[in-house]
Design an enzyme around this catalytic site. Structure first.
Site, PDB file in Angstrom:
ATOM      1  N   ARG A 195      64.332  -2.304 -35.537  1.00 51.84           N
ATOM      2  CA  ARG A 195      65.735  -2.266 -35.921  1.00 51.84           C
ATOM      3  C   ARG A 195      66.486  -3.411 -35.242  1.00 51.84           C
ATOM      4  NH1 ARG A 195      63.912   0.563 -39.224  1.00 51.84           N
ATOM      5  NH2 ARG A 195      64.572   2.637 -39.904  1.00 51.84           N
ATOM      6  N   GLU A 231      73.653  -0.434 -34.678  1.00 52.96           N
ATOM      7  CA  GLU A 231      72.233  -0.465 -35.057  1.00 52.96           C
ATOM      8  C   GLU A 231      72.114  -0.485 -36.566  1.00 52.96           C
ATOM      9  OE1 GLU A 231      68.633   2.273 -36.172  1.00 52.96           O
ATOM     10  OE2 GLU A 231      70.785   2.506 -36.474  1.00 52.96           O
TER      11      GLU A 231
END
Length: 429
Positions: free
Chosen positions: A169, A120
């Site tokens: 994200r 991430e």
């Protein structure tokens, strides 16, 4: 039970999401905050997860080789400069810029060969650096390619899929080329991977048609990663795949579901913890240097304004403009993206009208935890409030990881089913 190694673990968002599926066990986790004497995040992680797995509080560049064999590698790594160059001995190898933590991820991948990798990062990773857009992400894709992995990525706004925060994200899922999933993905068109049968689409559905104002990217990475570092550019879209260096990227639109409003977060925190402490109210804070109270200052910061500025480098005078923001935040919408500076007097901090007093205040640490789907009070382990806000500003939305965890379990179950049915099938592939 899939064995997991968690890097840059923070206060355990990946672990909370994965282990809530009952299909994963984190066996080794690393969290290290450089130049920080008291390791608050690690202390919280170690306290919350106890004796389950090994918790390491050392520089990952020093201990990466200690990571055990595992099935899944996860982590929210820093966005840095990933440029590479030839080693001093020329053709013998390449070297990444010193201190870039992505290279420690690749060392573990090359040494341990986990079947799956889930990472991430902030979505600007796809566009960095500004002077050579897409270079850094291209280097990452080429690194996975050279290590024997394929990749799918997606920019996900948590609020689009029912969560309480508009947090955007990029998630990167890499999978080893000798897996059943890799074989199945090769049989699909890249459009099918993104819209229907890839990693993300089954849990995070998107509309069937791409955004016409953004052309699809259909390209092949250069063979030499140093050439990519020196000259490669690409305008990556918010979804894409890479197999054998062949890149397809498309701008997609999520099929949105109703999100949790900020009001629900405030209500839950009140029910669990009672009224917010006086220290969070803006009208209870002394006058600032500006001559305004904290309440007046925040109202000014949130408002539209045009400010005369002078460039320090050129002396050129210009007007800086910014639009207005809701003041206070709209409780009928999900929260905005939390930053590490949450609950300080700056334009990005949430300010809410308290449901029970009608006064204006910052979010409490517990409300910030709930916005990220952590249990309220998760970081109440002896760290100061300022650090609790910082940890939540760096954290991810736990529920997204839970959804991805369920998807990995589906992929793994298919892997086991195919291998059990025909153990030689992968060898033939």
């Amino acid at each position: 039970m899939l064995q997991v190694v968690e890097l840059f673990a923070g206060v355990g968002g990946f672990r909370l999401g994965l282990e809530s599926t009952n299909g994963f066990e984190v066996v080794w986790a690393n969290q290290w905050e450089p130049a920080t004497k008291i390791q608050h995040a690690f202390d919280c992680y170690a306290k919350r997860f106890g004796d389950s797995g090994i918790h390491v509080n050392e520089d990952i560049s020093e201990v990466w080789n200690d990571a055990p064999q595992h099935d899944l590698l996860v982590g929210g790594f820093p966005c840095q400069d990933y440029s590479v160059a030839r080693t001093l001995s020329g053709e013998s190898g390449i070297q990444g810029k010193k201190g870039v933590l992505f290279w420690e991820i690749m060392k573990i991948i090359e040494d341990k060969s986990p079947r799956y990798v889930l990472l991430e990062n902030v979505d600007r990773l796809l566009k960095s650096p500004s002077q050579q857009r897409g270079r850094d992400f291209s280097i990452m894709l080429a690194s996975f390619r050279d290590a024997g992995y394929s990749v799918e990525w997606r920019v996900i706004n948590a609020a689009d899929y029912g969560f309480a925060q508009r947090r955007r994200r990029v998630f990167i899922f890499a999978y080893r080329n000798d897996t059943v999933f890799a074989r199945n993905q090769r049989s699909l068109s890249p459009e099918n991977r993104i819209h229907s049968n890839g990693f993300f689409a089954p849990k995070f559905p998107v509309h069937g048609e791409p955004l016409t104002k953004h052309k699809d990217v259909n390209n092949k990475l250069l063979n030499d990663i140093v050439d990519i570092s020196n000259q490669y550019k690409e305008n990556y879209r918010n979804a894409g795949t890479m197999i054998d260096g062949n890149v397809f990227s498309r701008e997609v639109t999520p099929i949105e579901v109703d999100s949790i409003p900020l009001r629900d977060i405030l209500e839950k925190a009140y029910n669990d913890y009672g009224p917010a402490d006086e220290k969070y109210y803006l009208d209870n804070i002394k006058l600032r240097k500006s001559g305004r109270s904290e309440l007046e200052e925040m109202k000014y910061l949130k408002g539209a304004k045009k400010i005369k500025r002078v460039s320090k480098s050129t002396g050129y005078e210009y007007k800086y403009s910014e639009g207005s923001m809701s003041f206070p935040d709209d409780l009928n919408k999900p929260g905005r993206t939390m930053l590490t500076s949450e609950a300080t007097c700056n334009r990005s901090s949430h300010v809410v009208e308290d449901l029970y007093t009608g006064r204006i205040r910052y979010l409490t640490p517990e409300e910030c935890e709930l916005l990220n789907e952590f249990p309220a009070g998760w970081t109440n382990t002896g760290m100061p409030d300022r650090t609790r806000y910082f940890c939540m500003g760096n954290a991810l939305v736990v529920g997204l990881i839970k959804m991805m965890g369920h998807r990995i379990i589906e992929i793994e179950e298919e892997e086991k089913r195919v291998i059990k049915k025909n153990p030689l099938q992968l060898e033939l592939f």
